[in-house]
Design an enzyme around this catalytic site. Structure first.
Site, PDB file in Angstrom:
ATOM      1  N   GLY A   1      37.315 -22.527  13.609  1.00 44.47           N
ATOM      2  CA  GLY A   1      36.768 -21.335  14.235  1.00 44.47           C
ATOM      3  C   GLY A   1      37.641 -20.111  14.073  1.00 44.47           C
ATOM      4  O   GLY A   1      38.173 -19.837  13.003  1.00 44.47           O
ATOM      5  N   SER A   2      37.823 -19.391  15.158  1.00 41.77           N
ATOM      6  CA  SER A   2      38.346 -18.032  15.129  1.00 41.77           C
ATOM      7  C   SER A   2      39.788 -17.915  14.671  1.00 41.77           C
ATOM      8  O   SER A   2      40.631 -18.765  14.948  1.00 41.77           O
ATOM      9  CB  SER A   2      38.212 -17.415  16.521  1.00 41.77           C
ATOM     10  OG  SER A   2      38.770 -16.121  16.548  1.00 41.77           O
ATOM     11  N   CYS A   3      40.058 -16.776  14.015  1.00 43.42           N
ATOM     12  CA  CYS A   3      41.424 -16.419  13.627  1.00 43.42           C
ATOM     13  C   CYS A   3      42.291 -16.103  14.843  1.00 43.42           C
ATOM     14  O   CYS A   3      43.513 -16.026  14.733  1.00 43.42           O
ATOM     15  CB  CYS A   3      41.401 -15.205  12.704  1.00 43.42           C
ATOM     16  SG  CYS A   3      40.457 -15.434  11.181  1.00 43.42           S
TER      17      CYS A   3
END
Length: 518
Positions: A67-69
């Site tokens: 998922g997200s950075c």
């Protein structure tokens, strides 16, 4: 009776150290952004088997992040709050979470061991859940280490990470501090990440998109303000991701003063360093969007996937904090998806659609979720969608959902995305590439699993998010809202399911917790 001798596993230490703690482990990747509470250390992804566990005082073993950075930001906050694990064991290298540990070490001296294990060793460690695990640099065991042959007092040299690195004259100047404290700290972090990636040199990039401007806690503000106060200025055009508040209306929206003011200060720190106040998670919609083949450094998971896959630009999935470091120096590791060899697919996914099957707005986000789940960290090529001719908006929906569950920086879609002109163009024919069929019943199964609400449950709130919830989606949402079910309070899920699915998987722009229905 014989004496039991605990197995000693050896991995690769990305951050060295000694630690011990109770093992909590899972064979499922975990997104720290939205999946872990940075203030308490609780795993809050309700679809994850570690949900409800607390990371403090534990050794965490997971295959990797997803998922997200912004997972690096959550990791930084956990370590600064003393709510994080005492060590992390990965099955495969994870750049985002490891970078969070590196930044904590650089700015506060706090760090934990981070070790990548061999697959067989990792699976053996999964069977040790609940036991005390000991880590000593690259070694992991179920019993304490008592050997004396290692010199634990010897620390690595200050710039150990430049061994074998080909530095340009400018890189050397940065590392000598000739361009200021901010650039010096930035190049150290970049070179540590380059060493982790196995890159032997850095490269120039034409632009940066910063995701680290989202407020994850005091640590994210501390890092940005330190760089700003040290005189940091961006060297290449730099755009900013959406931030944590509506800058004009957060007070009337009831946002707590401490949060709103901190988020405002964070945004200002980045604009003070010369970043453009674009505040969008879809920089591919700006006039500055990169061209095919252009070397850039983008964070924000959905934007990275879209840039690589749909635009044909070249960027790694850069963690928060590394993005601003690259902006301050204009230099990035030459590796990952910047290179041709690392953009090839290692998984073929064949989509089988029944003849005459109707495709609606739910199709591309749920397919993106399925493809991302199957791909994990592998770049997939999707076959079978050529005749549908998906639009760029369809690809945006697909890519955003893909980015919530996959750690891969891109996908290919045969006959649709620019590099996938043929299967041969995106697959290394010298390798045996696995192939998996995706059928409509697989997508229906995922839809039913994600939609845990009952068919007639009333809807209390719909929260669209711009810019991925664009005008055409507004029109379709409005049409659905004008058709409420009779006999229910407000609108039912059966009225709104195409809208909800698109919102939950796409409009969150890669920041999904995995909790699509709460």
């Amino acid at each position: 009776m014989g004496t039991y001798v605990a197995s000693v596993f050896e991995g690769r230490a990305h951050v060295s150290g000694k630690a011990s703690g109770t093992l909590i482990a899972s064979g499922l990747e975990l997104s720290f952004w939205g999946g872990v509470n940075s203030q308490t250390g609780e795993v809050i992804d309700r679809h994850h088997d570690l949900s409800g566990h607390y990371l403090q005082e534990t050794v965490l073993a997971i295959p990797g992040g997803r998922g997200s950075c912004s997972g690096s930001g959550v990791m930084l906050e956990l370590l600064l709050n003393n709510k994080g694990p005492k060590a992390i064991l990965f099955e495969r290298q994870d750049d985002i979470l490891t970078l969070g540990v590196m930044v904590a070490e650089e700015i506060s001296g706090k760090a934990i061991p981070v070790v990548t294990m061999k697959p067989n060793d990792f699976r053996a460690i999964l069977g040790m859940k609940g036991k005390t695990i000991y880590i000593d640099s690259d070694r992991v065991s179920g019993e304490a280490f008592h050997d004396t042959h290692r010199d634990h007092t010897q620390k690595p040299t200050k710039n150990y990470f430049i061994d074998g690195m080909q530095l340009s004259d400018f890189d050397k100047e940065l590392l000598q501090g000739l361009h200021g404290e901010a650039s010096y700290t930035a190049i150290r972090i970049i070179l540590r990440m380059a060493s982790l990636l196995g890159a032997t040199e850095l490269m120039d990039v034409t632009q940066v998109h910063v995701d680290g401007c989202v407020y994850t806690g005091p640590g994210s503000l501390l890092f940005a303000e330190k760089l700003r106060d040290w005189g940091g200025k961006v060297r290449v055009p730099t755009t900013l991701n959406s931030i944590s508040i509506d800058q004009n209306r957060w007070r009337e929206q009831g946002v707590h003063n401490s949060f709103g003011e901190a988020a405002t200060k964070l945004a200002k720190a980045y604009t003070d360093m010369g970043a453009m106040p674009t505040f969008t998670c879809a920089p591919y919609q700006l006039k500055t969007a990169p061209r095919q083949g252009e070397q850039v450094a983008w964070a924000e998971s959905n934007a990275v996937v879209y840039a690589n896959s749909v635009l044909g630009a070249r960027t790694m999935k850069y963690p928060d904090f590394l993005d601003i470091c690259i902006a301050l120096t204009g230099r990035a590791p030459r590796g990952g998806a910047h290179l041709d060899i690392n953009r090839l697919a290692s998984l073929i996914l064949r989509v089988n659609l029944p003849d005459g099957d109707t495709i609606d707005d739910s199709f591309y986000p749920i397919l993106g979720y399925k493809v991302g789940s199957l791909a994990a960290n592998r770049i997939p090529v999707i076959v079978g969608l050529q005749t549908l001719a998906p639009s760029r908006d369809d690809l945006k929906a697909f890519g955003a959902a893909f980015a919530t569950v996959s750690s891969a920086p891109m996908f290919h879609m045969l006959g649709v995305t620019p590099e996938a002109t043929s299967l041969r163009a995106v697959v290394d024919e010298a390798r045996q590439i696995p192939s998996v069929d995706i059928k409509m019943e697989h997508l229906i199964d995922d839809w039913q699993r994600l939609n845990s609400a009952s068919e007639q449950q009333a809807v209390d709130l719909v929260s669209p998010r711009q810019p991925t919830f664009f005008i055409q989606r507004n029109e379709k949402a409005g049409s659905a809202l004008r058709r409420p079910n009779q006999g229910t309070r407000g609108f039912s899920y059966s009225d709104m399911w195409p809208v909800f699915l698109w919102l939950s998987l796409s409009s969150r722009g890669g920041r999904s917790t995995g909790e699509f229905w709460r």
